[in-house]
Design a protein around this motif. Structure first.
Motif, PDB file in Angstrom:
ATOM      1  N   SER A 179      -5.682  21.397  -7.685  1.00 11.60           N
ATOM      2  CA  SER A 179      -5.464  22.679  -7.084  1.00 11.60           C
ATOM      3  C   SER A 179      -6.589  22.925  -5.972  1.00 11.60           C
ATOM      4  N   THR A 180      -7.593  22.283  -5.927  1.00 16.56           N
ATOM      5  CA  THR A 180      -8.354  22.436  -4.553  1.00 16.56           C
ATOM      6  C   THR A 180      -7.942  21.590  -3.658  1.00 16.56           C
ATOM      7  N   THR A 181      -7.264  20.401  -3.948  1.00 18.18           N
ATOM      8  CA  THR A 181      -6.823  19.583  -2.596  1.00 18.18           C
ATOM      9  C   THR A 181      -5.266  19.871  -2.440  1.00 18.18           C
ATOM     10  N   GLY A 182      -4.581  20.498  -3.121  1.00 17.35           N
ATOM     11  CA  GLY A 182      -3.268  20.777  -3.050  1.00 17.35           C
ATOM     12  C   GLY A 182      -2.419  19.425  -3.423  1.00 17.35           C
ATOM     13  N   LEU A 183      -2.897  18.555  -4.009  1.00 18.15           N
ATOM     14  CA  LEU A 183      -2.148  17.201  -4.363  1.00 18.15           C
ATOM     15  C   LEU A 183      -1.971  17.541  -5.892  1.00 18.15           C
ATOM     16  N   ALA A 184      -0.638  16.736  -6.213  1.00 20.98           N
ATOM     17  CA  ALA A 184      -0.287  16.775  -7.576  1.00 20.98           C
ATOM     18  C   ALA A 184      -1.335  15.794  -8.386  1.00 20.98           C
ATOM     19  N   PRO A 185      -1.513  16.193  -9.778  1.00 18.66           N
ATOM     20  CA  PRO A 185      -2.159  15.169 -10.514  1.00 18.66           C
ATOM     21  C   PRO A 185      -1.681  13.642 -10.585  1.00 18.66           C
ATOM     22  N   HIS A 186       0.044  13.899 -10.487  1.00 20.76           N
ATOM     23  CA  HIS A 186       0.474  12.159 -10.392  1.00 20.76           C
ATOM     24  C   HIS A 186       0.023  11.671  -9.358  1.00 20.76           C
ATOM     25  N   ILE A 187       0.027  12.135  -8.346  1.00 14.77           N
ATOM     26  CA  ILE A 187      -0.443  11.720  -7.043  1.00 14.77           C
ATOM     27  C   ILE A 187      -2.166  11.292  -7.045  1.00 14.77           C
ATOM     28  N   LEU A 188      -3.006  11.895  -7.769  1.00 12.12           N
ATOM     29  CA  LEU A 188      -4.307  11.364  -8.077  1.00 12.12           C
ATOM     30  C   LEU A 188      -4.291  10.297  -8.806  1.00 12.12           C
ATOM     31  N   ARG A 189      -3.504  10.371  -9.946  1.00 12.76           N
ATOM     32  CA  ARG A 189      -3.462   9.160 -11.037  1.00 12.76           C
ATOM     33  C   ARG A 189      -2.950   7.806 -10.371  1.00 12.76           C
ATOM     34  N   TYR A 190      -1.858   8.085  -9.317  1.00  9.82           N
ATOM     35  CA  TYR A 190      -1.316   6.887  -8.566  1.00  9.82           C
ATOM     36  C   TYR A 190      -2.604   6.257  -7.709  1.00  9.82           C
ATOM     37  N   TRP A 191      -3.213   7.253  -7.004  1.00  9.97           N
ATOM     38  CA  TRP A 191      -4.345   6.688  -6.092  1.00  9.97           C
ATOM     39  C   TRP A 191      -5.252   6.113  -6.977  1.00  9.97           C
ATOM     40  N   GLU A 192      -5.648   6.585  -8.073  1.00  9.95           N
ATOM     41  CA  GLU A 192      -6.555   5.670  -8.705  1.00  9.95           C
ATOM     42  C   GLU A 192      -6.227   4.147  -8.894  1.00  9.95           C
ATOM     43  N   SER A 193      -4.744   3.972  -9.107  1.00 10.86           N
ATOM     44  CA  SER A 193      -4.251   2.671  -9.430  1.00 10.86           C
ATOM     45  C   SER A 193      -4.244   1.912  -8.069  1.00 10.86           C
ATOM     46  N   ARG A 194      -4.245   2.543  -6.764  1.00  8.16           N
ATOM     47  CA  ARG A 194      -4.109   1.826  -5.645  1.00  8.16           C
ATOM     48  C   ARG A 194      -5.478   1.769  -4.900  1.00  8.16           C
ATOM     49  N   PHE A 195      -6.597   2.601  -5.212  1.00 11.50           N
ATOM     50  CA  PHE A 195      -7.796   2.415  -4.540  1.00 11.50           C
ATOM     51  C   PHE A 195      -8.754   2.147  -5.502  1.00 11.50           C
ATOM     52  N   PRO A 196      -9.397   1.002  -5.411  1.00 11.53           N
ATOM     53  CA  PRO A 196     -10.533   0.632  -6.565  1.00 11.53           C
ATOM     54  C   PRO A 196     -11.714   1.451  -6.583  1.00 11.53           C
ATOM     55  N   GLN A 197     -11.940   2.254  -5.402  1.00 11.12           N
ATOM     56  CA  GLN A 197     -13.205   2.780  -4.884  1.00 11.12           C
ATOM     57  C   GLN A 197     -12.966   4.247  -5.762  1.00 11.12           C
ATOM     58  N   LEU A 198     -11.668   4.823  -6.088  1.00  8.91           N
ATOM     59  CA  LEU A 198     -11.939   5.950  -6.748  1.00  8.91           C
ATOM     60  C   LEU A 198     -11.850   5.674  -8.342  1.00  8.91           C
TER      61      LEU A 198
END
Length: 122
Positions: free
Chosen positions: A19-38
């Motif tokens: 809600s703070t960033t305006g990104l959907a939770p599934h996007i955040l979970r996807y980024w976790e799989s693509r960016f090892p820093q996250l």
């Protein structure tokens, strides 16, 4: 909202970050799989808790992907380079820095080609 009453150093849930960033939770979970820093902290039931540094990284990834036009692969390379050579200011490195050695080598190649053409003409 619950995140409004939290301190800046408090951990955030995936819903609060979404809600703070305006990104959907599934996007955040996807980024976790693509960016090892996250890597948010996960608790029982795979509940994610994002540190303030994680939220800052999410905002940086969002800016690079959605505003500056980077591809996912480009952001991965940029973050990997930043991890390998951390900057003291925390700002992303300038894009022109790697171009200086390339420009020097291109000038040298151009000179070699010009000399070869001159040698062929004489």
């Amino acid at each position: 909202m619950a995140s409004d009453s939290k301190s800046a150093a408090a951990f955030r849930t995936i819903g609060e970050v979404a809600s703070t960033t305006g990104l959907a939770p599934h996007i955040l979970r996807y980024w976790e799989s693509r960016f090892p820093q996250l890597r948010p902290i996960t608790r029982a039931g795979n509940r994610r808790y994002y540190r303030p540094d994680d939220v800052a990284l999410i905002e940086r990834i969002d800016r690079l992907l959605n505003r500056e036009g980077y591809t996912i692969r480009g952001v991965q390379q940029l973050l990997a380079r930043d991890t390998a050579t951390p900057s003291s200011s925390g700002a992303p490195p300038l894009q022109a820095a790697p171009a200086v050695p390339a420009a020097t080598s291109l000038i040298a190649i151009r000179k070699l080609l010009a000399d070869a053409i001159d040698a062929d003409l004489t």
